[in-house]
Write an enzyme that holds these catalytic residues in place. Structure first.
Site, short mmCIF file in Angstrom:
data_model
loop_
_atom_site.label_atom_id
_atom_site.label_comp_id
_atom_site.label_asym_id
_atom_site.label_seq_id
_atom_site.Cartn_x
_atom_site.Cartn_y
_atom_site.Cartn_z
CB SER A 1 -0.97 -0.04 1.18
OG SER A 1 -2.02 0.87 1.02
CG ASP B 1 -6.33 -3.49 -3.92
OD1 ASP B 1 -7.08 -2.60 -3.50
OD2 ASP B 1 -5.13 -3.56 -3.63
CG HIS C 1 -5.70 -2.35 -0.33
ND1 HIS C 1 -4.91 -1.90 -1.36
CD2 HIS C 1 -5.27 -1.68 0.78
CE1 HIS C 1 -4.06 -1.00 -0.92
NE2 HIS C 1 -4.24 -0.85 0.39
#
Length: 331
Positions: A116, A283, A311
């Site tokens: 991320s 995601d 995610h």
């Protein structure tokens, strides 16, 4: 769902690094003092490092360094205090902090792991200092382009229109629906003198983030849900949640101080650094396209797409990460 990670471990060394500008960065080291150096670069920005990240590394073969980026986690001063000035919290300063920490610990080169926002910082660091990086492992690839920020804080409203309307309506003073205007309005509210204003802005931001990732609780066949825990944003403790939202708004309203597309544009600087990218097809927060573009621009990277992950990952994502880190431990 079986947890295949290594058993929990505790740091054998920790400290506070003087990063200048009145900032002190918390760091800790786990595993084998003579092992292969590896750094865990957490997400957010502003989430702080977690104990669970230690468990992806074989403690017999890795010397694992974790640190809390400026103004979050155990680093000081803490962004939950609205009086704390974030002027010196930028991507360039975080890169400099990593270099200072590497030198402080006497490490010549290290593996980098994180996803991320962590992947953005890893790529920015590695493109600046490729000679200091042995390998890179990234689950959930992002490069924090303005187009990616716009997707996360506006475009995903196509799938969650009621949640986006609420997110937008909370800052009627924003000049327009344009993402920079909306995020800047939230950033101002996170430092409002009224604690109720700050708390409400934090809650609304977290509600939006949780909405974007909500589908991951239902996707995939049994034994899923993919992510079985408290809401990933609203479920954080109050002080940590306030710092996370404030730092996110600070970074994303400024495009993370990166030129648009620079991390993919400059991926050629990573030539010779083996990389493993692991990304979930489901995601919603950071769609697969960014990982695909990066893999094409970085010839030494391999991309693994996890069909039933999002995610936040899941069992298959963890297995892919563990496999990559075990393989690189032998390099």
């Amino acid at each position: 769902m079986t947890d295949e990670r290594y058993p929990p471990i505790e740091p054998y060394e920790h400290g506070m690094l003087d990063a200048g500008d009145g900032n002190h960065v918390y760091w800790e080291v786990c595993g084998n003092p003579a092992g292969k150096p590896a750094a865990v670069v957490h997400g957010g920005p502003g989430s702080g490092c977690s104990e669970g990240a230690r468990r992806y590394f074989d403690p017999e073969r890795y010397r694992v360094v974790l640190f809390d980026q400026r103004n979050c986690g155990r680093s000081t001063p803490h962004a939950s205090d609205p009086a704390v000035d974030l002027r010196h919290n930028t991507t360039d300063r975080l890169i400099a902090d990593m270099e200072r920490l590497r030198a402080h610990l006497g490490i010549d080169r290290w593996l980098l792991y994180g996803g991320s926002w962590g992947s953005t910082l890893i790529l920015a660091y590695a493109e600046r200092h490729p000679e200091r990086v042995t390998e890179i492992v990234i689950p959930a690839v992002t490069t924090t382009r303005r187009s990616e920020i716009d997707w996360l804080y506006r475009g995903a409203g196509l799938f969650h229109p009621e949640a986006w309307d609420r997110f937008r309506a909370h800052v009627p003073e924003a000049a327009s629906d344009a993402t920079p205007d909306v995020l800047a309005a939230y950033a101002r509210r996170t430092v409002d003198p009224d604690p109720e204003v700050r708390a409400r802005a934090t809650a609304e931001w977290c509600a939006w983030e949780d909405a974007v990732l909500s589908g991951e609780a239902y996707a995939g066949p049994p034994p899923y849900p993919l992510y079985a825990g408290p809401p990933p944003y609203s479920g954080r403790p109050g002080r940590a949640r306030a710092a996370l939202v404030r730092i996110c708004a600070h970074y994303f309203s400024h495009g993370a101080w990166l030129e648009e597309g620079q991390l993919i544009r400059d991926a050629g600087r990573l030539a010779g650094i083996p990389g493993v990218l692991v990304h979930g097809r489901l995601d919603m927060g950071g769609p697969l396209g960014t990982a695909w573009e990066l893999a094409k621009a970085w010839p030494d990277a391999e991309l693994t797409v996890i069909e039933d992950a999002g995610h936040l990952g899941g069992a298959a994502t963890s297995r892919a990460v563990l496999g990559a880190l075990d393989r690189f431990a032998r390099a």
